[in-house]
Design a protein around this motif. Sequence first.
Motif, PDB file in Angstrom:
ATOM      1  N   LEU A 268      12.115  11.983  -5.159  1.00 50.91           N
ATOM      2  CA  LEU A 268      12.533  13.263  -4.270  1.00 50.91           C
ATOM      3  C   LEU A 268      14.114  13.111  -3.960  1.00 50.91           C
ATOM      4  O   LEU A 268      14.830  14.159  -4.173  1.00 50.91           O
ATOM      5  N   GLN A 269      14.519  12.016  -3.636  1.00 48.70           N
ATOM      6  CA  GLN A 269      15.956  11.765  -3.438  1.00 48.70           C
ATOM      7  C   GLN A 269      17.051  11.542  -4.700  1.00 48.70           C
ATOM      8  O   GLN A 269      17.996  11.875  -4.385  1.00 48.70           O
ATOM      9  N   LYS A 270      16.051  11.583  -5.739  1.00 46.31           N
ATOM     10  CA  LYS A 270      17.135  11.366  -6.821  1.00 46.31           C
ATOM     11  C   LYS A 270      17.831  12.585  -7.342  1.00 46.31           C
ATOM     12  O   LYS A 270      17.386  13.620  -6.928  1.00 46.31           O
ATOM     13  N   GLU A 271      19.041  12.465  -7.934  1.00 45.27           N
ATOM     14  CA  GLU A 271      20.071  13.487  -8.224  1.00 45.27           C
ATOM     15  C   GLU A 271      19.154  14.234  -9.149  1.00 45.27           C
ATOM     16  O   GLU A 271      18.644  13.598 -10.328  1.00 45.27           O
ATOM     17  N   ASP A 272      19.019  15.573  -9.296  1.00 47.87           N
ATOM     18  CA  ASP A 272      18.484  16.523 -10.322  1.00 47.87           C
ATOM     19  C   ASP A 272      19.342  16.923 -11.371  1.00 47.87           C
ATOM     20  O   ASP A 272      20.028  17.616 -11.152  1.00 47.87           O
TER      21      ASP A 272
ATOM     22  N   SER B  11      14.691  13.693 -14.528  1.00 43.07           N
ATOM     23  CA  SER B  11      14.977  12.925 -13.577  1.00 43.07           C
ATOM     24  C   SER B  11      14.478  13.430 -12.207  1.00 43.07           C
ATOM     25  O   SER B  11      13.975  14.673 -12.244  1.00 43.07           O
ATOM     26  N   GLY B  12      14.314  12.717 -11.038  1.00 44.12           N
ATOM     27  CA  GLY B  12      14.086  13.364  -9.901  1.00 44.12           C
ATOM     28  C   GLY B  12      12.887  14.054  -9.887  1.00 44.12           C
ATOM     29  O   GLY B  12      11.703  13.625 -10.375  1.00 44.12           O
ATOM     30  N   MET B  13      12.606  15.231  -9.181  1.00 44.91           N
ATOM     31  CA  MET B  13      11.183  15.931  -8.831  1.00 44.91           C
ATOM     32  C   MET B  13      10.723  16.630 -10.255  1.00 44.91           C
ATOM     33  O   MET B  13       9.346  16.386 -10.193  1.00 44.91           O
ATOM     34  N   LYS B  14      11.562  16.542 -11.245  1.00 40.42           N
ATOM     35  CA  LYS B  14      10.961  17.343 -12.447  1.00 40.42           C
ATOM     36  C   LYS B  14      10.137  16.171 -12.958  1.00 40.42           C
ATOM     37  O   LYS B  14       9.194  16.380 -13.518  1.00 40.42           O
ATOM     38  N   TYR B  15      10.819  15.268 -12.887  1.00 37.42           N
ATOM     39  CA  TYR B  15      10.252  13.685 -13.707  1.00 37.42           C
ATOM     40  C   TYR B  15       8.711  13.531 -12.886  1.00 37.42           C
ATOM     41  O   TYR B  15       7.672  13.295 -13.474  1.00 37.42           O
ATOM     42  N   ALA B  16       8.893  13.629 -11.457  1.00 42.27           N
ATOM     43  CA  ALA B  16       7.781  13.464 -10.573  1.00 42.27           C
ATOM     44  C   ALA B  16       6.566  14.271 -10.882  1.00 42.27           C
ATOM     45  O   ALA B  16       5.318  14.097 -11.061  1.00 42.27           O
TER      46      ALA B  16
ATOM     47  N   LEU C  26       0.764  -1.267   0.055  1.00 44.54           N
ATOM     48  CA  LEU C  26       0.044   0.092   0.014  1.00 44.54           C
ATOM     49  C   LEU C  26       1.018   1.334  -0.191  1.00 44.54           C
ATOM     50  O   LEU C  26       0.295   2.474  -0.260  1.00 44.54           O
ATOM     51  N   LEU C  27       2.004   1.214   0.509  1.00 43.71           N
ATOM     52  CA  LEU C  27       2.902   2.370   0.670  1.00 43.71           C
ATOM     53  C   LEU C  27       3.648   2.623  -0.428  1.00 43.71           C
ATOM     54  O   LEU C  27       4.461   3.457  -0.602  1.00 43.71           O
ATOM     55  N   GLN C  28       3.539   1.672  -1.593  1.00 47.00           N
ATOM     56  CA  GLN C  28       4.479   1.927  -2.747  1.00 47.00           C
ATOM     57  C   GLN C  28       4.187   3.257  -3.401  1.00 47.00           C
ATOM     58  O   GLN C  28       5.590   3.669  -3.542  1.00 47.00           O
ATOM     59  N   PRO C  29       3.179   3.789  -3.555  1.00 52.05           N
ATOM     60  CA  PRO C  29       3.248   5.106  -4.372  1.00 52.05           C
ATOM     61  C   PRO C  29       4.155   6.281  -3.484  1.00 52.05           C
ATOM     62  O   PRO C  29       4.842   6.794  -4.065  1.00 52.05           O
ATOM     63  N   ILE C  30       3.950   6.009  -2.148  1.00 52.75           N
ATOM     64  CA  ILE C  30       4.508   7.005  -1.233  1.00 52.75           C
ATOM     65  C   ILE C  30       6.150   6.722  -1.281  1.00 52.75           C
ATOM     66  O   ILE C  30       7.135   7.450  -1.607  1.00 52.75           O
ATOM     67  N   ALA C  31       6.540   5.586  -1.430  1.00 51.60           N
ATOM     68  CA  ALA C  31       7.961   5.027  -1.481  1.00 51.60           C
ATOM     69  C   ALA C  31       8.604   5.765  -2.775  1.00 51.60           C
ATOM     70  O   ALA C  31       9.517   6.181  -2.949  1.00 51.60           O
ATOM     71  N   GLU C  32       7.593   5.430  -4.060  1.00 56.26           N
ATOM     72  CA  GLU C  32       8.186   6.113  -5.317  1.00 56.26           C
ATOM     73  C   GLU C  32       8.266   7.536  -5.061  1.00 56.26           C
ATOM     74  O   GLU C  32       9.378   8.121  -5.851  1.00 56.26           O
ATOM     75  N   VAL C  33       7.437   8.174  -4.448  1.00 59.73           N
ATOM     76  CA  VAL C  33       7.487   9.666  -4.376  1.00 59.73           C
ATOM     77  C   VAL C  33       8.739  10.041  -3.592  1.00 59.73           C
ATOM     78  O   VAL C  33       9.685  10.711  -4.084  1.00 59.73           O
ATOM     79  N   PHE C  34       9.243   9.143  -2.547  1.00 58.88           N
ATOM     80  CA  PHE C  34      10.332   9.646  -1.661  1.00 58.88           C
ATOM     81  C   PHE C  34      11.429   9.057  -2.787  1.00 58.88           C
ATOM     82  O   PHE C  34      12.564   9.961  -2.499  1.00 58.88           O
ATOM     83  N   LYS C  35      11.371   8.101  -3.538  1.00 57.76           N
ATOM     84  CA  LYS C  35      12.577   7.768  -4.317  1.00 57.76           C
ATOM     85  C   LYS C  35      12.942   8.686  -5.449  1.00 57.76           C
ATOM     86  O   LYS C  35      14.147   9.332  -5.490  1.00 57.76           O
TER      87      LYS C  35
ATOM     88  N   ASN D  36      13.772  23.792 -17.113  1.00 57.23           N
ATOM     89  CA  ASN D  36      13.176  23.798 -15.891  1.00 57.23           C
ATOM     90  C   ASN D  36      11.740  24.278 -15.744  1.00 57.23           C
ATOM     91  O   ASN D  36      11.161  24.100 -14.651  1.00 57.23           O
ATOM     92  N   ILE D  37      11.323  24.958 -16.560  1.00 55.50           N
ATOM     93  CA  ILE D  37      10.029  25.799 -16.673  1.00 55.50           C
ATOM     94  C   ILE D  37       9.060  24.521 -17.007  1.00 55.50           C
ATOM     95  O   ILE D  37       7.947  24.397 -16.480  1.00 55.50           O
ATOM     96  N   ALA D  38       9.278  23.694 -17.941  1.00 48.75           N
ATOM     97  CA  ALA D  38       8.413  22.769 -18.463  1.00 48.75           C
ATOM     98  C   ALA D  38       7.862  21.916 -17.537  1.00 48.75           C
ATOM     99  O   ALA D  38       6.496  21.851 -17.740  1.00 48.75           O
ATOM    100  N   PRO D  39       8.476  21.170 -16.478  1.00 45.32           N
ATOM    101  CA  PRO D  39       7.746  20.555 -15.613  1.00 45.32           C
ATOM    102  C   PRO D  39       6.624  21.356 -14.717  1.00 45.32           C
ATOM    103  O   PRO D  39       5.579  20.663 -14.340  1.00 45.32           O
ATOM    104  N   VAL D  40       7.053  22.567 -14.547  1.00 47.01           N
ATOM    105  CA  VAL D  40       6.250  23.437 -13.661  1.00 47.01           C
ATOM    106  C   VAL D  40       4.641  23.702 -14.485  1.00 47.01           C
ATOM    107  O   VAL D  40       3.763  23.463 -14.106  1.00 47.01           O
ATOM    108  N   LEU D  41       5.041  24.039 -15.745  1.00 45.36           N
ATOM    109  CA  LEU D  41       4.098  24.555 -16.596  1.00 45.36           C
ATOM    110  C   LEU D  41       3.045  23.473 -16.929  1.00 45.36           C
ATOM    111  O   LEU D  41       1.729  23.636 -16.989  1.00 45.36           O
ATOM    112  N   ILE D  42       3.547  22.058 -16.886  1.00 44.05           N
ATOM    113  CA  ILE D  42       2.620  21.007 -17.361  1.00 44.05           C
ATOM    114  C   ILE D  42       1.619  20.649 -16.092  1.00 44.05           C
ATOM    115  O   ILE D  42       0.386  20.603 -16.449  1.00 44.05           O
TER     116      ILE D  42
END
Lengths: 385, 353, 184, 156
Positions: free
Chosen positions: B75-79, B253-258, B64-73, B91-97
């Motif tokens: 977040l931790q990834k190198e940007d 990668s990382g948060m932008k991909y998220a 059940l916690l898999q999506p949360i784990a994926e979010v943390f993964k 850098n703007i593209a992920p925000v804009l989408i």
Amino acid sequence: MNETKKIIEYSQIDSDRMRINVGPQHPSTHGVFRAEVEIDGEIVTELVPHIGYLHRCFEKHCEKRNFHQIVPYTDRLDYVSSMNNEWPYIMAVEKLAGIEVSEKVEILRVICAELNRIANHELCVATFGLDCGAFTPFLWLFRDREFALAILEKLSGGRLLYNYFAVGGMQKDIYPELKKDIKAFVKRVRETVVEVNNVLTYNKIFVNRTANVGILPKDVALSYACSGPVARASGIDYDLRKNEPYSVYNRFDFKTSVIREGEERHGCVGDSWNRNWVRVLEMEESCKILEQAIEILPEEGDVTAGIPKKVKVPKGEVYAHAESPKGEMGYYVVSNGKDIPERCRCRSASFVNLACLPDIVRGTMFADMIVILASIDIVLGDVDR
Amino acid sequence: METTYYIYNLIANSTTELIAAVIVAIIPLLFILPYALVAIYGELKISAFMQDKLGPMRTGPYGLLQPIAEVFKLLQKEDITPDAADKPLFNIAPVLIFVGSYAAFAVIPFSSYFAPSGLNVGIFFAMAISSLAVIAIMMGGWSSGNKFALLGAFRSVAQIVSYEIPAAMAVLGIAAMANTLNINTIIESQSGWFWNWFLFGGQGGIEKIWVIPFTVVMCVIYFISSLAECNRTPFDLVEGESELVAGYATEYSGMKYAMFYLAEYANMFVAAALITILFLGGWSSPLGDILNGPIWQLAWFVIKTMSIVFLQIWVRWTLPRIRVDQLMFVCWKVFLPISFVCFLAMALARMVQ
Amino acid sequence: MSYIKNITDGFGTAATGMKFTLKHLFSPNVTVQYPNTNPYTEISAVDKIPDRARNRLLLDPDICNGCTSCARACPVDCIEIDTVKVIANDPDQPTLSDGTKRRLWLAKYDINFAQCCFCGLCAAACPTEALKHTTVFDYCTYDVNDLLYHFSTMTPEQIAEKKKLLADEVKAKAAAAAAAKSEN
Amino acid sequence: MTTKEIFDTMKQYLGNDVIEVVTPDAGDEYIVVNAEKILDVAQFCRDFDEFAFDYLTLLSGIDCGETLGVVYHLFSTKNHNKVVLKAFVPRENPTLHTVERIWRAADWHERETYDMFGIVFQEHHNLIRILCPYDWEGYPLRKDYVAPTEYHGMPV
């Protein structure tokens, strides 16, 4: 055909081309195949294949190892159908050394080869679907492939790299529940094939993606010496099991699955859909062979008895080939009378079949290139050796 | 409708209008984040069951916690920003989408007592703002400095722009039948039992039966077009894994991909919500006045929308991917003519009434 | 006409496919939860690791007579054997486990599982069945050197002692031969 | 057709381009042909109706000590005949005419033979290494080949 021509004509309009490296690290080059693709928008105008990233010096190794020791190396060529790799090599050495094997060994070899053929075709159809974007049938077929591998593991002890065939016999005898296992497996394969056909093979999107794509005409296929499903989909009636029945194949009742002009269900002779379809049909034929083989497989008899400690081979050379799932797998073994072969040349089906890729890819869409590559069914271990 | 701004008024009366506006704007976000977790988990599990697997099982009970784990993964990834990238755009593209898909929530009524905005041209706004994704994807793909990303972006623009048209035809048809662009009014005109939904021809007696096939076809067209706009299989050739590695998101990668990931699921929800609003009666209960309180309306809305999301997932894990020229063929030569015919029929139905 | 057929075909086949996937949504799953279920015993007969499985090798040093046929059969040369001859009047009077006299001390028997290709040729070549494949497959390590398994049970002191005994005997024999020669 | 019969027919039409039939102690017989005339022989083998060897099963190089050899395994899908041709080329400056225009399958096989034995196929359209890296030195399958210890600074 006309559409392809149109596309080629269109692509000759002068516009900026883009060169893309597809591979060696790419999700669907089936390993480490690298294609340098020149594209014009979405249309592939040129493809330059680069291979050799998985070259493991098979032929050089063979010059240092004795006849028994080469068998594990042959396993590692086409690592999804190892049994079929071992067989032609064993046939070559047995022919050279003049060794005859018992009926039980021959039938057991047929069973192993056919089981492995089903496993290989399941993998190929599965990855073909995956390259078209269908993920679910991929895992269904993989699940079924596990059952084939389980039977082969129970027989040989290896899951993927069996080293089960030996010069003059087999490494291990059959196990008691073999016939029961194979019956259950054949039943399962038939069920899954029906499911996969409904979900994938007959699906309109899939048919549109693959039919009339990557047409390999008969004469080109012949000139490129294509073999196996690639040749049979192009209408070449060339199946070594039928044409030159080696081992005991002449005792079984089965059909070669050739796509002939006018008999296609979808698309045309030699396109990607039919290459895949030949494999689907062959699974059924292999099931038939398996069913007949377990009927006549003798329980008694020692399959390991005929293995010589040291293979004594006179001076000479031989070329032996067998129908592997990818096509004609052959070994050209030259012996100088010693324990170690002087030359062991391998004709791997993937290597030969892949050579026609640049020809049939030209003028198709970029997405088609992946489909065509998948439909040829290469394994880079087999291409690069 | 006077109750649309119920929550806004409630807060505005006790504090200021500004605070009320901010709170009302944040509520959808509070909805999106847990929804995305549920949707990701649902997609993982449904796809796994369809493939005879178990899906995630390690993180928490039944994974059940898999999506949360994926979010943390993530977040931790190198940007990573590639050297060849055009950095500001990259850098703007992920925000804009994400902005695009989030802004669409502004007009989605979750219940008759809560819609962030009861805009008069709500449906028009939703269509327009969700097209912002095109720009974001194009920006992301082009600025990555990667050929695969560029190809993906090309395909995406062609695809999303084309599929806007059949989708817009469907919306026009509904607008014609409901005689409004206001989302709340559209929903109200479908109130009552479920045969009043626009899927079944809208209000009216047995004489409207001839229009049902057209509205059903329109609904299917809208559903498929919305799949294409969300870049979901069978139209995921934008990120088509087997061809373009990951399409426009290859270098992210990382948060932008998220953010891309989150936007995809938010987009799915928006598309499903629009189908619910246009064809399935929005928050109105399918059983007439039974179970039609404000909370029940929320429940109906979520149930209907999540069924559409399930349908999206189901389609995704069944069908293979379509090719880019066939994509265009389907849009221009199949959906467009059919949707014109359906639109005419729906307009006729309005006139007959 | 083919236009309409194409459309209906498209929806029809998609619906068929979706019917099958829906059926699978409710059919039993096949995944095995590997470390939670024991792959040697707990799972069904199809998935269980068969007795014949060729996994990690195990040598019984009490049976091994040091003939090195396994090392010669190995196609990747991952077996290293070092033996010391047993002298005629060894104080230990070593025997193999079947009671016959041991002729070679097994000073070193190393298998490098990082190289091993699990082909089974060594086990097939072993005349005494001292070397066998077991079904143990999960023996990963963090250090590749840990995959070098030492099967010999002799301590370095013992090896040195036996080597010295052998050297002494050889010397003694040489001396005896020389003495015999000089007598002649 | 046996190899002997094929040889006799070839002798009749091609004269001294075909040299002899060799029968080893075990295995397949083969026909030794004149390496300089390999193109003519190949052309004849494919186009002559009685042969119709339209399928080049395998083309391999072989190191015979003083000479290098190229072996052609031919097959006819029409008549189901098989034949093995062998052409010997000198170790120094081994050149041979390409047969890729007759069987396109020879393209990659010849590249591989060049890669492994250094046999140069004249007029081949793209004779570069295929399995080894493009800048590899030496011809690995020659018997006198000494494997290098490093490649671009990496230990082999």
